[in-house]
Design an enzyme around this catalytic site. Structure first.
Site, PDB file in Angstrom:
ATOM      1  N   ASP A   1      14.078  11.576  -3.618  1.00 50.95           N
ATOM      2  CA  ASP A   1      13.868  11.318  -2.191  1.00 50.95           C
ATOM      3  C   ASP A   1      14.812  12.255  -1.437  1.00 50.95           C
ATOM      4  O   ASP A   1      16.023  12.088  -1.463  1.00 50.95           O
ATOM      5  CB  ASP A   1      14.174   9.843  -1.892  1.00 50.95           C
ATOM      6  CG  ASP A   1      13.902   9.467  -0.437  1.00 50.95           C
ATOM      7  OD1 ASP A   1      14.026  10.343   0.436  1.00 50.95           O
ATOM      8  OD2 ASP A   1      13.598   8.287  -0.178  1.00 50.95           O
TER       9      ASP A   1
ATOM     10  N   LYS B   1      12.059  11.062   9.756  1.00 47.66           N
ATOM     11  CA  LYS B   1      13.474  11.338  10.004  1.00 47.66           C
ATOM     12  C   LYS B   1      13.678  12.787  10.469  1.00 47.66           C
ATOM     13  O   LYS B   1      13.212  13.146  11.520  1.00 47.66           O
ATOM     14  CB  LYS B   1      14.279  10.981   8.750  1.00 47.66           C
ATOM     15  CG  LYS B   1      13.878   9.642   8.113  1.00 47.66           C
ATOM     16  CD  LYS B   1      14.136   8.440   9.007  1.00 47.66           C
ATOM     17  CE  LYS B   1      13.474   7.156   8.525  1.00 47.66           C
ATOM     18  NZ  LYS B   1      13.816   6.727   7.180  1.00 47.66           N
TER      19      LYS B   1
ATOM     20  N   ARG C   1     -10.000  11.089   5.973  1.00 46.25           N
ATOM     21  CA  ARG C   1      -9.119  10.442   4.988  1.00 46.25           C
ATOM     22  C   ARG C   1      -8.782  11.422   3.868  1.00 46.25           C
ATOM     23  O   ARG C   1      -7.681  11.446   3.348  1.00 46.25           O
ATOM     24  CB  ARG C   1      -9.746   9.166   4.419  1.00 46.25           C
ATOM     25  CG  ARG C   1      -8.931   8.591   3.271  1.00 46.25           C
ATOM     26  CD  ARG C   1      -9.091   7.105   2.976  1.00 46.25           C
ATOM     27  NE  ARG C   1     -10.357   6.520   3.298  1.00 46.25           N
ATOM     28  CZ  ARG C   1     -11.478   6.597   2.538  1.00 46.25           C
ATOM     29  NH1 ARG C   1     -11.466   7.270   1.403  1.00 46.25           N
ATOM     30  NH2 ARG C   1     -12.580   6.020   2.925  1.00 46.25           N
TER      31      ARG C   1
ATOM     32  N   TYR D   1      17.439   3.433  -0.290  1.00 44.62           N
ATOM     33  CA  TYR D   1      16.887   3.020   0.989  1.00 44.62           C
ATOM     34  C   TYR D   1      16.333   1.596   0.809  1.00 44.62           C
ATOM     35  O   TYR D   1      15.639   1.327  -0.172  1.00 44.62           O
ATOM     36  CB  TYR D   1      15.769   3.992   1.397  1.00 44.62           C
ATOM     37  CG  TYR D   1      15.034   3.551   2.622  1.00 44.62           C
ATOM     38  CD1 TYR D   1      15.665   3.570   3.861  1.00 44.62           C
ATOM     39  CD2 TYR D   1      13.731   3.091   2.559  1.00 44.62           C
ATOM     40  CE1 TYR D   1      15.004   3.148   4.999  1.00 44.62           C
ATOM     41  CE2 TYR D   1      13.061   2.665   3.693  1.00 44.62           C
ATOM     42  CZ  TYR D   1      13.709   2.696   4.912  1.00 44.62           C
ATOM     43  OH  TYR D   1      13.057   2.273   6.028  1.00 44.62           O
TER      44      TYR D   1
HETATM   45  C1  LIG Z   1      13.262   5.917   6.203  1.00 47.91           C
HETATM   46  C2  LIG Z   1      13.347   6.235   4.772  1.00 47.91           C
HETATM   47  C3  LIG Z   1      12.283   5.952   3.905  1.00 47.91           C
HETATM   48  C4  LIG Z   1      11.014   5.277   4.381  1.00 47.91           C
HETATM   49  O1  LIG Z   1      10.310   6.039   5.294  1.00 47.91           O
HETATM   50  P1  LIG Z   1       9.383   5.442   6.484  1.00 47.91           P
HETATM   51  O2  LIG Z   1       8.872   6.656   7.140  1.00 47.91           O
HETATM   52  O3  LIG Z   1      10.272   4.595   7.348  1.00 47.91           O
HETATM   53  O4  LIG Z   1       8.337   4.622   5.822  1.00 47.91           O
HETATM   54  C5  LIG Z   1      12.419   6.310   2.575  1.00 47.91           C
HETATM   55  N1  LIG Z   1      13.543   6.890   2.114  1.00 47.91           N
HETATM   56  C6  LIG Z   1      14.587   7.148   2.916  1.00 47.91           C
HETATM   57  C7  LIG Z   1      15.796   7.793   2.347  1.00 47.91           C
HETATM   58  C8  LIG Z   1      14.532   6.841   4.272  1.00 47.91           C
HETATM   59  O5  LIG Z   1      15.578   7.088   5.056  1.00 47.91           O
END
Ligand SMILES: *Cc1c(COP(=O)(O)O)cnc(C)c1O
Length: 379
Positions: free
Chosen positions: A170, A195, A46, A98
């Site tokens: 982000d 992603k 962890r 998001y």
């Molecule tokens: C998908 C996404 C998230 C969240 O990520 P997860 O891996 O699905 O928890 C946050 N910000 C953006 C811009 C995203 O496309």
């Protein structure tokens, strides 16, 4: 070292002496101590695991931070960042967020006493006007999801510095390959590693990257305490994915440019939102702060019926949530990523029953365009 070399050789630590070219998956929950009060550097997964440390070292190099932490998902990373704040604190965030971040802020962080104002962060005077004495941070997505609004990161960083606010960006859509927010003045970079970084639609992951030791220490404490860590196997998948990040993204962008230009010429397409189009509102800022436009396109069709025809008629392109992988995916933001956002708020942002979002993969652009041509016609 160049970016593409760092993607492969960004970690210089060695965790075994077999000469393994691919870092081993250290599938161990715990690590034996050589003596009383002694540690190999690893105690319990962890807290840290060699495979995950390898990945974190690579990400840290790519974003140019002092520390990177790998989480189980992007939302886990954002949740950990929210733990930096206390009841009574106020955060200003992009109004085209998001959907999951929107849900986290409104249903969990607000319950915990954190206040939010949402604004189009590309409008700097609107943003600055919302700053209050208890404002602690600005949370920005650029380009935004799904409307592709571009925010001037350096300009927002200046506002953040002036008011002593943390700037959180982000960076999921462009990744450090195309955009490095820490170098533009951001304090915390967040990723959904699910992603582009993972890139193969096969695993979930999230990251925080910071360039300040004190914030790094606070996040590490939150991380080891709350426990949303990335598993050794998923860390390994991310390590493998990142090795091809530049070539994947170059191909995705090349395809996206072709598709965006083609969409602009179609009668049934009433709007195309792609940062790489010179007609895009944020084109100039994006050129200045990023080295690429990425592979995300949103577009509006003439009717709900056309939207449904497209979603139900595609075959190479898949109607599925998520983005950034080698497979081209199409989503219906209204029902999927933004399904939890109140209708009025959603419509006002242009997320209506005619808006579709395309995450362009690495297939042949010709095949993708042929398929789009067929489904737009309703065949
Ligand atoms: C998908 C996404 C998230 C969240 O990520 P997860 O891996 O699905 O928890 C946050 N910000 C953006 C811009 C995203 O496309």
């Amino acid at each position: 070292m160049d970016f593409s070399t760092l993607c492969i050789h960004g970690n210089i630590e060695k965790y075994d002496n077999t000469g393994a070219v691919s870092v081993p998956i250290f599938q161990s929950a715990t690590f034996a101590h050589p003596g009383v009060g002694e540690s190999t550097g690893f105690d319990y997964t962890r807290q840290q695991n060699p495979t995950r440390e390898h990945l974190e070292n690579v990400i840290k190099k790519l974003e140019g931070g002092v520390d990177a932490i790998a989480f189980a998902t992007g939302m886990a990373a954002i949740s950990a960042v929210m733990e930096l704040f206390s009841p009574g604190d106020h955060i200003i965030a992009s109004d085209d967020l998001y959907g999951g971040s929107h849900r986290l802020f409104h249903h969990i962080s607000m319950k915990n006493g954190i206040g939010f104002d949402l604004v189009n962060t590309s409008e700097l005077s609107l943003l600055e006007g919302l700053i209050r004495p208890n404002t602690k941070a600005l949370f920005v997505e650029t380009p935004t999801n799904p409307m592709m609004q571009v925010t001037d990161i350096a300009a927002v960083a200046e506002i953040a510095k002036k008011h002593q606010l943390l700037l959180i960006v982000d960076n999921t859509f462009l990744t450090p390959y195309y955009q490095q927010p820490l170098k533009l003045g951001a304090d915390i970079v967040i990723h959904s590693g699910t992603k582009y970084l993972g890139g193969h639609n096969d695993t979930l992951a999230g990251f925080t990257v910071v360039n300040d030791e004190e914030i790094a220490e606070r996040l590490r404490f939150i991380y080891k305490t709350t426990g949303a860590c990335l598993s050794p196997f998923d860390s390994w998948l991310l390590i493998r994915g990142i090795k091809t990040l530049p070539i994947r993204m170059d191909k995705q962008q090349e395809n996206a440019e072709k598709i965006a230009n083609w969409l602009c010429e179609q009668e049934k397409i009433t709007a195309v939102h792609y940062v790489g189009l010179p007609t895009h509102e944020g084109y100039e800022i994006s050129k200045r702060q990023a080295t690429g436009s990425g592979g995300m396109i949103s577009f509006e069709v003439d009717s709900e019926e056309t939207a449904k025809h497209i979603l139900e008629g595609v075959s190479i392109i898949q109607y599925a949530e998520s983005l950034g992988g080698v497979e081209t995916l199409i989503t219906y933001p209204m029902l999927q990523t933004h399904g939890d956002i109140p209708e009025e708020e959603r419509e006002a942002k242009g997320i209506n029953n005619r808006l579709l979002r395309l995450s362009v993969g690495i297939e042949s652009a010709q095949d993708l365009i042929a398929e789009l041509a067929r489904v737009i016609k309703g065949e």
